[in-house]
Design an enzyme around this catalytic site. Structure first.
Site, PDB file in Angstrom:
ATOM      1  N   HIS A  71       0.751  -1.679   0.588  1.00 41.05           N
ATOM      2  CA  HIS A  71       0.297   0.329  -0.119  1.00 41.05           C
ATOM      3  C   HIS A  71       0.708   1.472  -0.223  1.00 41.05           C
ATOM      4  O   HIS A  71       1.187   1.831   1.453  1.00 41.05           O
ATOM      5  CB  HIS A  71      -0.906  -0.150   1.276  1.00 41.05           C
ATOM      6  CG  HIS A  71      -1.968   0.918   1.381  1.00 41.05           C
ATOM      7  ND1 HIS A  71      -3.297   1.019   2.103  1.00 41.05           N
ATOM      8  CD2 HIS A  71      -2.023   1.955   0.825  1.00 41.05           C
ATOM      9  CE1 HIS A  71      -4.081   1.776   1.543  1.00 41.05           C
ATOM     10  NE2 HIS A  71      -3.041   2.572   1.358  1.00 41.05           N
ATOM     11  N   HIS A  73       1.692   5.144  -2.731  1.00 37.56           N
ATOM     12  CA  HIS A  73       0.520   5.548  -3.408  1.00 37.56           C
ATOM     13  C   HIS A  73       2.043   6.005  -4.336  1.00 37.56           C
ATOM     14  O   HIS A  73       1.639   6.557  -5.506  1.00 37.56           O
ATOM     15  CB  HIS A  73      -0.251   6.809  -2.881  1.00 37.56           C
ATOM     16  CG  HIS A  73      -1.073   5.994  -1.848  1.00 37.56           C
ATOM     17  ND1 HIS A  73      -2.831   5.760  -3.053  1.00 37.56           N
ATOM     18  CD2 HIS A  73      -1.430   6.122  -0.666  1.00 37.56           C
ATOM     19  CE1 HIS A  73      -3.347   5.169  -2.153  1.00 37.56           C
ATOM     20  NE2 HIS A  73      -2.404   5.551  -0.999  1.00 37.56           N
ATOM     21  N   GLU A 141      -6.948   1.483  -4.324  1.00 33.25           N
ATOM     22  CA  GLU A 141      -7.799   1.615  -3.364  1.00 33.25           C
ATOM     23  C   GLU A 141      -9.126   2.897  -3.550  1.00 33.25           C
ATOM     24  O   GLU A 141      -8.519   3.836  -4.004  1.00 33.25           O
ATOM     25  CB  GLU A 141      -7.222   2.625  -2.306  1.00 33.25           C
ATOM     26  CG  GLU A 141      -7.117   2.746  -1.018  1.00 33.25           C
ATOM     27  CD  GLU A 141      -6.602   3.246  -0.178  1.00 33.25           C
ATOM     28  OE1 GLU A 141      -5.610   4.455  -0.550  1.00 33.25           O
ATOM     29  OE2 GLU A 141      -6.334   3.811   1.092  1.00 33.25           O
ATOM     30  N   HIS A 228      -5.550  -0.363   6.647  1.00 35.85           N
ATOM     31  CA  HIS A 228      -5.305   0.619   7.277  1.00 35.85           C
ATOM     32  C   HIS A 228      -5.885   0.457   8.364  1.00 35.85           C
ATOM     33  O   HIS A 228      -6.728   1.748   8.912  1.00 35.85           O
ATOM     34  CB  HIS A 228      -5.081   1.841   6.998  1.00 35.85           C
ATOM     35  CG  HIS A 228      -5.626   3.022   6.030  1.00 35.85           C
ATOM     36  ND1 HIS A 228      -7.376   2.718   6.145  1.00 35.85           N
ATOM     37  CD2 HIS A 228      -5.256   3.537   4.670  1.00 35.85           C
ATOM     38  CE1 HIS A 228      -7.339   3.608   5.358  1.00 35.85           C
ATOM     39  NE2 HIS A 228      -6.210   3.917   4.474  1.00 35.85           N
ATOM     40  N   ASN A 231      -7.582   3.702  10.670  1.00 32.68           N
ATOM     41  CA  ASN A 231      -7.895   5.077  10.466  1.00 32.68           C
ATOM     42  C   ASN A 231      -8.785   4.444   9.243  1.00 32.68           C
ATOM     43  O   ASN A 231      -8.953   3.605   7.990  1.00 32.68           O
ATOM     44  CB  ASN A 231      -6.632   5.191   9.116  1.00 32.68           C
ATOM     45  CG  ASN A 231      -5.289   5.494  10.517  1.00 32.68           C
ATOM     46  OD1 ASN A 231      -3.917   4.544  10.128  1.00 32.68           O
ATOM     47  ND2 ASN A 231      -4.967   6.359  11.650  1.00 32.68           N
ATOM     48  N   ASP A 286       1.486   3.278   3.592  1.00 33.11           N
ATOM     49  CA  ASP A 286       1.045   4.080   2.511  1.00 33.11           C
ATOM     50  C   ASP A 286       0.959   5.857   2.344  1.00 33.11           C
ATOM     51  O   ASP A 286       0.818   7.049   2.592  1.00 33.11           O
ATOM     52  CB  ASP A 286      -0.343   4.738   3.419  1.00 33.11           C
ATOM     53  CG  ASP A 286      -1.724   5.181   3.528  1.00 33.11           C
ATOM     54  OD1 ASP A 286      -1.907   5.147   1.959  1.00 33.11           O
ATOM     55  OD2 ASP A 286      -2.336   6.119   4.580  1.00 33.11           O
ATOM     56  N   GLY A 321      -1.975   9.789   3.829  1.00 32.55           N
ATOM     57  CA  GLY A 321      -1.095   9.094   3.425  1.00 32.55           C
ATOM     58  C   GLY A 321      -0.053   9.311   4.377  1.00 32.55           C
ATOM     59  O   GLY A 321       0.314  10.866   5.020  1.00 32.55           O
TER      60      GLY A 321
HETATM   61 ZN   LIG Z   1      -6.371   5.430   2.203  1.00 34.51          ZN
END
Ligand SMILES: [Zn+2]
Length: 399
Positions: A71, A73, A141, A228, A231, A286, A321
């Site tokens: 995970h 980005h 996601e 996550h 979150n 993340d 993030g």
């Molecule tokens: Zn997320």
């Protein structure tokens, strides 16, 4: 950087290192690599190798399987949603420097045309990426998320479940999409989960306010992973355990933890680690495009994110993030939980490899596995990274 040589047949010997396989700790050992594969990892420092072998004396440094980030980005100004092969390769090279040897470029919510462009870019990046972490596929996601729990997802890009749209992408890019994160309470979500599970795609819950009963229905439909944890989801309530309670109490369902010290209180990481089985925890970053760069203003899926002291937030104060690396997450998780490094390394290597269905090749220092290896010093600095037998990062020579 050490000359790469012909990696297909090079014999590489990492000797005199502390090896965490990670299931076993070898206090002083040797890892032998032939070309792209690990031949063996065994106790004792060995010296008896052909003169053609590339021998690295690690002098007590710690050898772990390369980290697997399922995970992430972005990094170094690049984002998966830029839909450019170079952006994904930039992320891959950043990860290699930081000890991560394979990863899933991860999108935030976007339209299907844009997601198709990202998929094409990932296919191109897979072909040309030689000095970075290996691209294992994509993590989508969204966009089937609950707008109330959108976090840093652009509300204009969030949409209801559209099974045809996801099926079309899976058909167009066979085997590329590995994980799809969605909110199980949305109409049509359970059918979508069943479909994805049937296609070998990991269906994950995230950005959701599903109740406990809906989560159990999602597990029955084939959902196996929580994104996550804590979150972007409703809190644990004693009469409605919700997403968090469902994930924590369901054996075999894996969950992600962002151990940057901002997304979760250290005690929450400790609590999670004490409740979930050691096989079911996965550390993720993340990370977004500011990872590896200075504080400032950045874009995330069309939203403006401000990064201050390494913490990325929307103007609303919502976290957007992180700027975390997995090696830092491992270091933090050891400090937060008090668990030994050998256990924590499992959460960043073999566990995500199992979630992604690649544990036959990834996540372990053992015979027949890919030679994805990271060497750390005692302060968690990444000294050397090897991806499938190729040294992609090496600071040993700077000594
Ligand atoms: Zn997320």
């Amino acid at each position: 950087m050490r000359p790469a040589g012909n990696e297909s047949d090079t014999l590489t010997v990492l000797t005199n290192g502390r090896i965490l396989t990670p299931y076993v700790e070898i206090k002083t050992g040797t890892a032998v690599i032939q070309g792209r594969q690990i031949v063996e990892a065994k106790p004792a420092a060995l010296n008896d190798f052909p003169s053609s072998a590339r021998v690295l004396n690690l002098r007590g440094l710690t050898v772990v399987p390369g980290f697997v980030d399922m995970h992430i980005h972005g990094a170094l100004g690049a984002d998966t949603l830029d839909a450019a092969p170079e952006a994904i390769s930039t992320i891959a090279r950043f990860l290699a420097k930081n000890g991560t040897t394979s990863f899933l470029p991860t999108t935030v919510s976007a339209g299907w045309e844009q997601l198709g462009k990202v998929a094409s870019a990932a296919v191109e990046a897979k072909k040309s990426n030689t000095l970075g972490a290996e691209i294992l596929g994509l993590h989508l996601e969204g966009p089937f998320l609950n707008p109330e729990k959108r976090g840093a997802h652009n509300p204009a890009a969030i949409q209801g479940v559209d099974l045809n749209a996801v099926a079309a992408l899976l058909h167009r890019f066979p085997g590329l999409v590995r994980v799809v994160t969605l909110a199980p309470e949305l109409p049509g979500a359970l059918d979508c989960i069943k479909y994805m599970a049937g296609q070998g795609v990991t269906a994950a819950a995230g950005h959701t306010s599903a109740d406990f009963a809906t989560m159990n229905a999602a597990f029955e439909a084939g959902l196996t992973h929580g994104v996550h944890l804590f979150n972007g989801m409703g809190p644990l309530h004693h009469r409605e355990p919700g997403v968090v309670g469902a994930i924590l109490t369901r054996p075999g369902v894996t969950c992600e933890v962002i151990a940057d010290g901002h997304h979760l209180h250290p005690a929450t990481v400790r609590l999670t680690a004490s409740l979930k089985a050691p096989d079911d925890l996965v550390l993720v970053t993340d990370a977004m495009r500011a990872a590896g760069l200075a504080d400032g203003q950045y874009d995330l899926g069309g939203l403006t994110v401000r990064v201050k002291d390494g913490v990325a937030k929307l103007p609303t104060g919502s976290l957007a993030g992180s700027t975390l690396t997995l090696v830092k997450a491992v270091k933090n998780a050891v400090a937060f939980t008090g668990f030994p490094l050998q256990k924590v390394v499992q959460w960043a290597t073999v566990n995500p490899a199992r979630v992604l269905g690649v544990s036959a090749k990834k996540g372990e220092i053992a015979a027949g596995k890919d030679a994805d290896i990271t060497v750390l010093d005692q302060d968690f600095n990444v000294v050397l990274t090897m991806v499938r037998g190729t040294i992609v990062w090496d600071s040993l020579q700077k000594e």
